[in-house]
Enzyme design. Structure first.
Site, PDB file in Angstrom:
ATOM      1  CG  HIS A  78     -13.514 -16.993 -23.335  1.00 51.59           C
ATOM      2  ND1 HIS A  78     -14.227 -16.209 -22.477  1.00 51.59           N
ATOM      3  CD2 HIS A  78     -12.239 -16.518 -23.334  1.00 51.59           C
ATOM      4  CE1 HIS A  78     -13.408 -15.279 -21.959  1.00 51.59           C
ATOM      5  NE2 HIS A  78     -12.201 -15.445 -22.479  1.00 51.59           N
ATOM      6  CG  HIS A 241      -8.981 -16.309 -18.526  1.00 52.04           C
ATOM      7  ND1 HIS A 241     -10.145 -17.011 -18.804  1.00 52.04           N
ATOM      8  CD2 HIS A 241      -8.966 -15.257 -19.385  1.00 52.04           C
ATOM      9  CE1 HIS A 241     -10.797 -16.391 -19.773  1.00 52.04           C
ATOM     10  NE2 HIS A 241     -10.112 -15.320 -20.140  1.00 52.04           N
ATOM     11  CG  ASP A 245      -8.032 -15.104 -22.992  1.00 50.38           C
ATOM     12  OD1 ASP A 245      -9.182 -15.520 -23.210  1.00 50.38           O
ATOM     13  OD2 ASP A 245      -7.797 -14.111 -22.258  1.00 50.38           O
ATOM     14  CG  HIS A 268      -7.196 -10.979 -26.981  1.00 50.69           C
ATOM     15  ND1 HIS A 268      -7.343 -12.331 -26.725  1.00 50.69           N
ATOM     16  CD2 HIS A 268      -7.879 -10.333 -26.010  1.00 50.69           C
ATOM     17  CE1 HIS A 268      -8.093 -12.477 -25.644  1.00 50.69           C
ATOM     18  NE2 HIS A 268      -8.422 -11.291 -25.197  1.00 50.69           N
TER      19      HIS A 268
HETATM   20 ZN   LIG Z   1     -10.464 -14.385 -21.992  1.00 52.31          ZN
END
Ligand SMILES: [Zn+2]
Length: 307
Positions: A78, A241, A245, A268
């Site tokens: 973030h 979001h 990310d 991720h």
């Molecule tokens: Zn996040």
């Protein structure tokens, strides 16, 4: 020329780690041109610097973690997203524990900190990594399929699609396209919070995760609805979001990307795999600088956008 950026003054924040629940102090400091973004674990007997880079990412379960030897910093995405959104190239982040504070669960607090510290130009050209050939990574099959892709684009745009089978998510947008040229990162993306489901929280806590998570730093849902009294910040906060990310994960490259990113249910792990795949192919990219605003893609000019 399009110049590198850092911050003018140092600034501090105190909070807790989302997963560790640990109290952490963070100090953001200006850094010289070509320093990049460097986390410094100042709590260790011998402080350790961890410079961001695709290869510095050592763990992508639940959050992006970077390491140097045994020293780690968890949940950097973030803060990295805020740096990407504001075009910060050089920054020291002194930190007193192994996780970045979650603050309000979005990038908005980091944007506020960076803006309060003042964003300044530096006397060195900003280097961009321009994608020249499409690069794609994929995982799973059928309903488990996820993928992420980079392709040539004069600028930086992200298209993200999610597919959460949950009444609270179904009723909102599951697809977003965000283009940096709009200059609207702070308004349209930065405030989107991380989200989680109550049914997962017990399992996560049993595994030592989400110990610092709660209604003040995440959107929390039971099987049917959002539990936060204030509801959502954007109608499509969930997928926004994911864009937030992805911007953070991709900025871990250490160089701003000129590309169109698109992804389906990526996270991720896949975002980092995409960067590694890109770097494996020297013909797939080149480093470029820009002499003036005219050459630079919209949104990357010398003039700071009106945040
Ligand atoms: Zn996040």
């Amino acid at each position: 020329m399009i110049q590198q950026r850092t911050i003018k003054n140092l600034t501090r924040a105190v909070g807790v780690g989302l997963h560790s629940g640990q109290r952490v102090e963070m100090t953001l400091r200006p850094a010289q041109p070509d320093t990049g973004i460097v986390f410094r674990r100042v709590d260790l007997p011998q402080p350790v610097d961890i410079a961001v880079g695709a290869q510095a990412v050592s763990d992508t379960r639940m959050a992006s973690t970077i390491s140097e030897g045994d020293a780690k910093v968890h949940t950097v995405e973030h803060l990295m997203s805020a740096c990407c959104g504001l075009g910060i190239d050089n920054l020291y982040i002194d930190i007193t524990a192994e996780e970045v504070p979650i603050l309000d669960g979005s990038a908005a607090s980091f944007v506020f900190l960076l803006q309060s510290a003042g964003v300044v130009m530096q006397a060195s050209p900003r280097r961009f990594l321009r994608v020249l050939k499409p690069v794609e990574v994929r995982q799973g099959t059928g309903e488990q399929t996820k993928w992420a892709r980079l392709e040539p684009f004069h600028g930086f745009a992200l298209q993200f699609d999610i597919e959460f089978k949950h009444p609270a998510v179904d009723s909102t947008g599951q697809s977003v396209l965000f283009d940096m040229s709009t200059g609207s990162y702070t308004r349209d993306i930065a405030r989107a919070r991380t989200f989680g489901f109550t049914k997962d929280v017990e399992m996560m806590r049993a595994n030592g995760l989400a110990l610092g998570g709660g209604l003040d730093n995440a959107i929390v849902m039971d099987d049917y609805k959002v539990l936060n009294a204030g509801g959502l910040r954007y109608d499509d906060e969930f997928v926004k979001h994911k864009i937030l990310d992805a911007m953070g994960d991709l900025y871990l490259l250490g160089t701003p990307l000129l590309a169109k990113y698109s992804a389906f249910r990526s996270g991720h792990a896949l975002n980092n795999l995409l960067l590694r795949e890109l770097l494996r192919e020297p013909q797939a990219f080149e480093l470029v600088t820009f002499e003036n605003d005219k050459q630079a893609p919209k949104g990357f000019g010398q003039l700071l956008p009106a945040w």
